[in-house]
Scaffold this motif. Structure first.
Motif, PDB file in Angstrom:
ATOM      1  N   CYS A 236       0.806  -1.217   0.000  1.00 14.15           N
ATOM      2  CA  CYS A 236       0.000   0.000   0.000  1.00 14.15           C
ATOM      3  C   CYS A 236       0.843   1.274   0.000  1.00 14.15           C
ATOM      4  O   CYS A 236       0.366   2.321  -0.410  1.00 14.15           O
ATOM      5  CB  CYS A 236      -0.941  -0.001   1.199  1.00 14.15           C
ATOM      6  SG  CYS A 236      -2.268  -1.211   1.007  1.00 14.15           S
ATOM      7  N   LYS A 237       2.066   1.201   0.448  1.00 16.53           N
ATOM      8  CA  LYS A 237       2.895   2.403   0.507  1.00 16.53           C
ATOM      9  C   LYS A 237       3.873   2.520  -0.662  1.00 16.53           C
ATOM     10  O   LYS A 237       4.473   3.570  -0.865  1.00 16.53           O
ATOM     11  CB  LYS A 237       3.679   2.446   1.825  1.00 16.53           C
ATOM     12  CG  LYS A 237       2.809   2.642   3.037  1.00 16.53           C
ATOM     13  CD  LYS A 237       2.023   3.941   3.014  1.00 16.53           C
ATOM     14  CE  LYS A 237       2.893   5.156   3.197  1.00 16.53           C
ATOM     15  NZ  LYS A 237       2.166   6.424   3.110  1.00 16.53           N
TER      16      LYS A 237
ATOM     17  N   VAL B 122      -1.573   6.430  -0.085  1.00 12.51           N
ATOM     18  CA  VAL B 122      -1.450   4.986  -0.277  1.00 12.51           C
ATOM     19  C   VAL B 122      -1.725   4.683  -1.743  1.00 12.51           C
ATOM     20  O   VAL B 122      -2.217   5.540  -2.483  1.00 12.51           O
ATOM     21  CB  VAL B 122      -2.431   4.190   0.620  1.00 12.51           C
ATOM     22  CG1 VAL B 122      -2.075   4.319   2.083  1.00 12.51           C
ATOM     23  CG2 VAL B 122      -3.870   4.588   0.364  1.00 12.51           C
TER      24      VAL B 122
ATOM     25  N   CYS C 158      -0.540   6.870  -6.435  1.00 13.28           N
ATOM     26  CA  CYS C 158      -0.763   7.245  -5.046  1.00 13.28           C
ATOM     27  C   CYS C 158      -1.945   8.210  -4.958  1.00 13.28           C
ATOM     28  O   CYS C 158      -2.185   8.996  -5.870  1.00 13.28           O
ATOM     29  CB  CYS C 158       0.484   7.921  -4.475  1.00 13.28           C
ATOM     30  SG  CYS C 158       1.939   6.855  -4.449  1.00 13.28           S
TER      31      CYS C 158
ATOM     32  N   ARG D 194      -5.292   8.718   1.526  1.00 17.51           N
ATOM     33  CA  ARG D 194      -5.854   7.535   2.180  1.00 17.51           C
ATOM     34  C   ARG D 194      -7.376   7.571   2.267  1.00 17.51           C
ATOM     35  O   ARG D 194      -8.034   6.560   2.092  1.00 17.51           O
ATOM     36  CB  ARG D 194      -5.294   7.442   3.601  1.00 17.51           C
ATOM     37  CG  ARG D 194      -4.492   6.250   3.859  1.00 17.51           C
ATOM     38  CD  ARG D 194      -4.150   6.032   5.309  1.00 17.51           C
ATOM     39  NE  ARG D 194      -4.088   7.165   6.186  1.00 17.51           N
ATOM     40  CZ  ARG D 194      -2.996   7.620   6.766  1.00 17.51           C
ATOM     41  NH1 ARG D 194      -1.852   7.026   6.555  1.00 17.51           N
ATOM     42  NH2 ARG D 194      -3.026   8.633   7.580  1.00 17.51           N
TER      43      ARG D 194
ATOM     44  N   THR E 182     -10.735  -0.274   0.042  1.00 11.24           N
ATOM     45  CA  THR E 182     -10.006  -1.456   0.505  1.00 11.24           C
ATOM     46  C   THR E 182      -9.270  -2.088  -0.678  1.00 11.24           C
ATOM     47  O   THR E 182      -9.825  -2.095  -1.768  1.00 11.24           O
ATOM     48  CB  THR E 182     -11.007  -2.468   1.101  1.00 11.24           C
ATOM     49  OG1 THR E 182     -11.693  -1.827   2.173  1.00 11.24           O
ATOM     50  CG2 THR E 182     -10.340  -3.718   1.609  1.00 11.24           C
TER      51      THR E 182
ATOM     52  N   CYS F  95      -6.262  -0.762   0.650  1.00 13.26           N
ATOM     53  CA  CYS F  95      -5.318   0.223   1.184  1.00 13.26           C
ATOM     54  C   CYS F  95      -5.974   1.442   1.816  1.00 13.26           C
ATOM     55  O   CYS F  95      -5.296   2.261   2.407  1.00 13.26           O
ATOM     56  CB  CYS F  95      -4.374   0.693   0.070  1.00 13.26           C
ATOM     57  SG  CYS F  95      -3.300  -0.607  -0.551  1.00 13.26           S
TER      58      CYS F  95
ATOM     59  N   TYR G  44      -4.512  -9.978   0.997  1.00 13.91           N
ATOM     60  CA  TYR G  44      -3.964  -8.820   1.706  1.00 13.91           C
ATOM     61  C   TYR G  44      -4.219  -8.987   3.200  1.00 13.91           C
ATOM     62  O   TYR G  44      -5.169  -9.647   3.610  1.00 13.91           O
ATOM     63  CB  TYR G  44      -4.658  -7.520   1.264  1.00 13.91           C
ATOM     64  CG  TYR G  44      -4.381  -7.129  -0.151  1.00 13.91           C
ATOM     65  CD1 TYR G  44      -3.368  -6.230  -0.449  1.00 13.91           C
ATOM     66  CD2 TYR G  44      -5.133  -7.648  -1.195  1.00 13.91           C
ATOM     67  CE1 TYR G  44      -3.114  -5.855  -1.754  1.00 13.91           C
ATOM     68  CE2 TYR G  44      -4.887  -7.287  -2.502  1.00 13.91           C
ATOM     69  CZ  TYR G  44      -3.879  -6.387  -2.769  1.00 13.91           C
ATOM     70  OH  TYR G  44      -3.632  -6.023  -4.063  1.00 13.91           O
TER      71      TYR G  44
ATOM     72  N   TYR H 226      -3.529  -6.676   7.185  1.00 17.39           N
ATOM     73  CA  TYR H 226      -3.025  -5.476   7.833  1.00 17.39           C
ATOM     74  C   TYR H 226      -2.464  -5.853   9.194  1.00 17.39           C
ATOM     75  O   TYR H 226      -2.792  -6.892   9.758  1.00 17.39           O
ATOM     76  CB  TYR H 226      -4.087  -4.384   7.931  1.00 17.39           C
ATOM     77  CG  TYR H 226      -5.360  -4.751   8.642  1.00 17.39           C
ATOM     78  CD1 TYR H 226      -5.570  -4.387   9.966  1.00 17.39           C
ATOM     79  CD2 TYR H 226      -6.369  -5.446   7.986  1.00 17.39           C
ATOM     80  CE1 TYR H 226      -6.747  -4.705  10.616  1.00 17.39           C
ATOM     81  CE2 TYR H 226      -7.559  -5.762   8.632  1.00 17.39           C
ATOM     82  CZ  TYR H 226      -7.735  -5.387   9.949  1.00 17.39           C
ATOM     83  OH  TYR H 226      -8.904  -5.702  10.588  1.00 17.39           O
TER      84      TYR H 226
ATOM     85  N   THR I  34      -0.712  -2.096   5.575  1.00 20.75           N
ATOM     86  CA  THR I  34      -1.352  -3.178   4.842  1.00 20.75           C
ATOM     87  C   THR I  34      -0.320  -3.777   3.897  1.00 20.75           C
ATOM     88  O   THR I  34       0.441  -3.054   3.269  1.00 20.75           O
ATOM     89  CB  THR I  34      -2.555  -2.632   4.054  1.00 20.75           C
ATOM     90  OG1 THR I  34      -3.462  -2.024   4.971  1.00 20.75           O
ATOM     91  CG2 THR I  34      -3.263  -3.732   3.298  1.00 20.75           C
ATOM     92  N   GLN I  35      -0.302  -5.084   3.815  1.00 21.67           N
ATOM     93  CA  GLN I  35       0.656  -5.795   2.969  1.00 21.67           C
ATOM     94  C   GLN I  35      -0.086  -6.769   2.064  1.00 21.67           C
ATOM     95  O   GLN I  35      -1.196  -7.187   2.358  1.00 21.67           O
ATOM     96  CB  GLN I  35       1.653  -6.572   3.826  1.00 21.67           C
ATOM     97  CG  GLN I  35       2.475  -5.720   4.745  1.00 21.67           C
ATOM     98  CD  GLN I  35       3.398  -4.790   3.988  1.00 21.67           C
ATOM     99  OE1 GLN I  35       4.031  -5.179   3.020  1.00 21.67           O
ATOM    100  NE2 GLN I  35       3.465  -3.546   4.421  1.00 21.67           N
ATOM    101  N   LYS I  36       0.592  -7.166   0.994  1.00 17.89           N
ATOM    102  CA  LYS I  36       0.041  -8.141   0.052  1.00 17.89           C
ATOM    103  C   LYS I  36       0.876  -9.409   0.110  1.00 17.89           C
ATOM    104  O   LYS I  36       2.093  -9.352   0.101  1.00 17.89           O
ATOM    105  CB  LYS I  36       0.077  -7.576  -1.363  1.00 17.89           C
ATOM    106  CG  LYS I  36      -0.415  -8.554  -2.417  1.00 17.89           C
ATOM    107  CD  LYS I  36      -0.366  -7.917  -3.784  1.00 17.89           C
ATOM    108  CE  LYS I  36      -0.788  -8.787  -4.909  1.00 17.89           C
ATOM    109  NZ  LYS I  36      -1.641  -9.899  -4.645  1.00 17.89           N
TER     110      LYS I  36
END
Length: 151
Positions: free
Chosen positions: A23-24, A44, A52, A55, A60, A62, A103, A105, A115-117
Motif C-alpha cells: 500500500c505504501k 497509499v 498514489c 488515504r 479497501t 489500502c 492482503y 493489515y 497493509t501488505q500483500k
C-alpha cells in the motif's frame, strides 16, 4: 508527494501498467521503463487510478476504512489480520481462482501499522500469522479441507 525511481522489474513486454507490492509503494512500467514509486506520508496506492492517492479517497485494501479496525487489538505482540472483503483472482495449481485474504493489515497496541500483500498467489493465514499456499490454509481464507482422518 510520491517519490519515483527506477525499479527492478522487466518492462520489455509491457508498455504501461503496474505491479502492486504494497500500500505504501509499488512498481510500474511507464512507457516501457520500470519505476519504483513510494507514496507520500498521507498517501497509499489507489488501485482504481494506478497511482498514489490520499488515504481517505482510496477503497479497501489500502484505504482509510481499515485504519480504525485496530482499536481494541492489544497484547505484547503485533498481529496480522486478513482482509476478507477484497477478492483477487490468483493462479492456484494452474487454475485461476478468486480468493480472499491475499492482503492483510498489521495492528500493534491498537494502532494500524500498514497493509501488505501476500505474493506468489498466497493468502494470509490468521492462525499461523504468515502468508501461505491457499491449499494449506484452512477456513474462509484457504482451500484446505483440513487433515484427512481415516477410520
Amino acid at each position: 508527494m510520491a517519490q519515483t525511481s527506477v525499479g527492478p522489474i522487466d518492462c520489455s513486454d509491457k508498455e504501461n501498467g503496474f505491479t502492486f507490492w504494497g500500500c505504501k509503494a509499488f512498481h510500474r512500467c511507464n512507457r516501457g521503463q520500470p519505476e519504483y514509486v513510494e507514496c507520500g506520508p498521507d498517501e497509499v496506492f489507489d488501485e482504481d487510478i494506478g497511482d498514489c492517492n490520499r488515504r481517505d479517497q482510496v477503497r479497501t485494501p489500502c484505504g482509510m476504512d481499515l485504519w480504525d479496525r485496530c482499536t481494541g487489538v492489544t497484547g505484547p505482540y503485533s498481529r496480522g489480520i486478513a482482509i476478507r472483503e477484497y477478492e483477487e483472482e490468483v493462479n492456484v495449481n494452474n487454475f485461476r481462482r478468486r480468493l480472499r485474504c491475499t492482503y492483510f493489515y498489521i495492528c500493534y497496541q491498537g494502532v494500524h501499522y500498514g497493509t501488505q500483500k501476500c505474493t506468489g498467489g498466497n493468502v494470509f493465514d490468521d492462525r499461523q500469522q504468515f502468508c501461505a499456499d491457499p491449499l494449506s490454509v484452512q477456513g474462509e481464507c484457504g482451500l484446505s479441507q483440513g487433515p484427512q482422518v481415516r477410520g
